[in-house]
Design an enzyme around this catalytic site. Structure first.
Site, PDB file in Angstrom:
ATOM      1  N   GLU A  35       0.511  -1.571  -0.026  1.00  0.00           N
ATOM      2  CA  GLU A  35      -0.021   0.259   0.525  1.00  0.00           C
ATOM      3  C   GLU A  35       0.696   1.374  -0.438  1.00  0.00           C
ATOM      4  O   GLU A  35       1.519   1.365   1.293  1.00  0.00           O
ATOM      5  CB  GLU A  35      -0.726  -0.020   1.130  1.00  0.00           C
ATOM      6  CG  GLU A  35      -2.584   0.059   0.891  1.00  0.00           C
ATOM      7  CD  GLU A  35      -3.518  -0.381   0.137  1.00  0.00           C
ATOM      8  OE1 GLU A  35      -2.899  -0.270  -0.568  1.00  0.00           O
ATOM      9  OE2 GLU A  35      -3.391  -1.210   0.468  1.00  0.00           O
ATOM     10  N   HIS A  36       0.080   1.710  -0.901  1.00  0.00           N
ATOM     11  CA  HIS A  36       1.168   2.997  -1.571  1.00  0.00           C
ATOM     12  C   HIS A  36       2.554   3.395  -1.515  1.00  0.00           C
ATOM     13  O   HIS A  36       3.523   3.875  -1.121  1.00  0.00           O
ATOM     14  CB  HIS A  36       0.750   4.259   0.435  1.00  0.00           C
ATOM     15  CG  HIS A  36       0.218   5.026   0.683  1.00  0.00           C
ATOM     16  ND1 HIS A  36      -0.463   5.651  -0.100  1.00  0.00           N
ATOM     17  CD2 HIS A  36      -1.346   5.213   1.518  1.00  0.00           C
ATOM     18  CE1 HIS A  36      -2.245   6.136   0.416  1.00  0.00           C
ATOM     19  NE2 HIS A  36      -2.566   5.200   1.122  1.00  0.00           N
ATOM     20  N   LEU A 126     -12.619   0.521  -2.842  1.00  0.00           N
ATOM     21  CA  LEU A 126     -12.337  -0.414  -3.741  1.00  0.00           C
ATOM     22  C   LEU A 126     -11.732  -0.256  -5.628  1.00  0.00           C
ATOM     23  O   LEU A 126     -12.896  -0.860  -6.314  1.00  0.00           O
ATOM     24  CB  LEU A 126     -13.642  -1.243  -3.676  1.00  0.00           C
ATOM     25  CG  LEU A 126     -13.662  -2.245  -2.341  1.00  0.00           C
ATOM     26  CD1 LEU A 126     -14.801  -2.620  -2.330  1.00  0.00           C
ATOM     27  CD2 LEU A 126     -12.493  -3.040  -1.553  1.00  0.00           C
ATOM     28  N   ASP A 173      -4.497   0.572  -9.301  1.00  0.00           N
ATOM     29  CA  ASP A 173      -6.630   0.198  -9.565  1.00  0.00           C
ATOM     30  C   ASP A 173      -6.722   0.108 -10.977  1.00  0.00           C
ATOM     31  O   ASP A 173      -7.832  -0.855 -11.153  1.00  0.00           O
ATOM     32  CB  ASP A 173      -7.005   1.560  -9.534  1.00  0.00           C
ATOM     33  CG  ASP A 173      -6.558   1.695  -7.189  1.00  0.00           C
ATOM     34  OD1 ASP A 173      -5.886   1.864  -6.896  1.00  0.00           O
ATOM     35  OD2 ASP A 173      -7.435   3.303  -7.232  1.00  0.00           O
TER      36      ASP A 173
HETATM   37  C1  GLA Z   1      -5.088   4.509  -3.899  1.00  0.00           C
HETATM   38  C2  GLA Z   1      -5.486   5.065  -5.784  1.00  0.00           C
HETATM   39  C3  GLA Z   1      -4.049   3.849  -6.018  1.00  0.00           C
HETATM   40  C4  GLA Z   1      -2.573   3.135  -4.944  1.00  0.00           C
HETATM   41  C5  GLA Z   1      -3.228   3.180  -3.304  1.00  0.00           C
HETATM   42  C6  GLA Z   1      -2.625   3.209  -1.908  1.00  0.00           C
HETATM   43  O1  GLA Z   1      -6.188   3.458  -4.397  1.00  0.00           O
HETATM   44  O2  GLA Z   1      -5.647   5.504  -6.688  1.00  0.00           O
HETATM   45  O3  GLA Z   1      -2.966   4.564  -7.066  1.00  0.00           O
HETATM   46  O4  GLA Z   1      -1.543   4.642  -4.681  1.00  0.00           O
HETATM   47  O5  GLA Z   1      -4.286   4.582  -2.987  1.00  0.00           O
HETATM   48  O6  GLA Z   1      -1.615   1.728  -2.061  1.00  0.00           O
END
Ligand code: GLA
Length: 386
Positions: A35-36, A126, A173
């Site tokens: 994540e991130h 999501l 995403d």
């Molecule tokens: C959101 C962003 C993704 C990613 C996540 C964190 O979903 O759209 O690109 O950075 O946060 O992992």
């Protein structure tokens, strides 16, 4: 999804039953770990869901584009006459941003009638937005025979979100929506975009997604703030190594952060990103070795790091995660997506899952005053025609 009813709604809205619309679908996603890290050139491990956005669409003569959705009452119209501009807070910015990307590539678009229906909750982490973007992109690609590759559609969708919608997201995403594969997670290197589909075999365990139902607040501005903090970390670290992004360092470099980054907040942001990349690598290995317990531990460590070093969790997510971990049968649980609200993802033994949902809902309600929603999604395929 009742496709007959969906078509009926389309004809009620747009008439002309002789011209059949075409049905497309793009999934939402849940990120298992990583994540991130995407906008830091790191590793992610998301999977596409069997929930997402459906689109019925048909070409019409002229240059009018009609948009409608079954999710709320909103009929909109736009006319193709040069590039579009953002229309404020309206949901049609997502499809308009995609249409714009096609126009920028000199695709000769003509009139369209579009009807959307999404069964992934909005703003819950999501990727409902990426699913609207990608379903529009695959539909235009097919209806106007543009022949863009899936990767091109993924990139143009990310660009639409960055530049048209104004959310500075990474590529995870849209990539998950484009490249999802049934019963597999996507191990993606966000720097090179090399990826591998890894089977997710949970045997006697299940995947549960829990929505905090916390109202969306300052997610976008906090998200952009984290991105800026990571950029600052890179600037500091360039005194040590000529790096382009934080993911060019690995866990062996963590002790050096103390020396090169004086601001403790910025140092912690860098520590999260670098350690999270290490956890993804280990988690993918654990899954391939069928070691679901190690995978779960790494999910837990990921959440702790997102709370302590990256500061993107908050009371609601922490309550679900730390209360959730106390239940029998919970293998691992963490926030998923941008954070600050949204959803958690949990791996739980199937025989304990009902108990987990019922009792956790109770505790969560008492502690936060909110009722959570639970989903037991399947891992599905990427966007395409149905
Ligand atoms: C959101 C962003 C993704 C990613 C996540 C964190 O979903 O759209 O690109 O950075 O946060 O992992």
């Amino acid at each position: 999804m009742d496709t007959r009813l969906f078509s009926e709604k389309f004809f009620e809205k747009y008439g002309n039953r002789n011209e059949k619309p075409v049905l497309f679908f793009s999934p939402g996603r849940v990120n298992l770990i990583g994540e991130h890290t995407d906008y830091n050139g790191g590793y992610v491990f998301p999977c596409a869901l069997n929930y997402g956005t459906y689109l019925l669409v048909r070409r019409i003569k002229g240059n009018k584009i009609r948009f409608s959705t079954l999710n709320f009452n909103s009929d909109e119209e736009a006319e193709i006459d040069g590039l579009f501009v953002n229309t404020g807070k309206n949901w049609i910015n997502y499809p308009l941003g995609i249409i714009n990307e096609f126009l920028r590539r000199d695709v000769k678009l003509e009139g369209l009638e579009l009807l959307y229906f999404g069964d992934v909750p909005n703003g819950a982490g999501l990727s409902s937005s990426a699913s609207i973007e990608m379903v529009t992109a695959v539909a235009l690609n097919e209806l106007f025979n543009t022949g863009f590759s899936t990767l091109e559609l993924v990139k143009l969708s990310q660009r639409a979100e960055n530049e048209f919608v104004g959310m500075n997201c990474g590529i995870m995403d849209q990539f998950a929506a484009g490249f999802g594969k049934k019963d597999h997670a996507i191990f993606l290197n966000c720097d090179t975009l090399a990826y591998e589909n890894v089977p997710v075999i949970l045997e006697d365990c299940s995947l549960i997604v829990t929505n905090t139902n916390k109202r969306r607040g300052l997610t976008d501005s906090k998200y952009n703030e984290r991105r800026a903090e990571c950029d600052r970390a890179v600037e500091h670290l360039q005194a040590y190594k000529p790096i382009r992004n934080l993911s060019q360092l690995n866990t062996d470099d963590i002790p050096l952060l103390e020396k090169y980054i004086t601001d403790p907040l910025v140092r912690n942001r860098a520590k999260h990103v670098i350690s999270e990349n290490g956890r993804v690598l280990e988690a993918v290995k654990a899954l391939k070795d069928n070691n679901i317990y190690r995978f779960g531990e790494l999910m837990n460590l990921s959440h702790d790091s997102l709370r302590d070093d990256y500061d993107v969790t908050g009371t609601e997510l922490d309550t679900l995660v730390y209360e959730g971990r106390r239940f029998p049968g919970v293998i691992g649980t963490r926030m998923t997506g941008a954070g600050f609200g949204g959803c958690t993802v949990t791996i739980v033994r199937t025989q304990d899952s009902a108990n987990f949902m019922i009792k956790l809902a109770d505790i969560y309600k008492k502690k936060t005053g909110l009722m959570p929603d639970f989903y037991q999604p399947e891992i599905g395929n990427g966007a395409g025609r149905l």
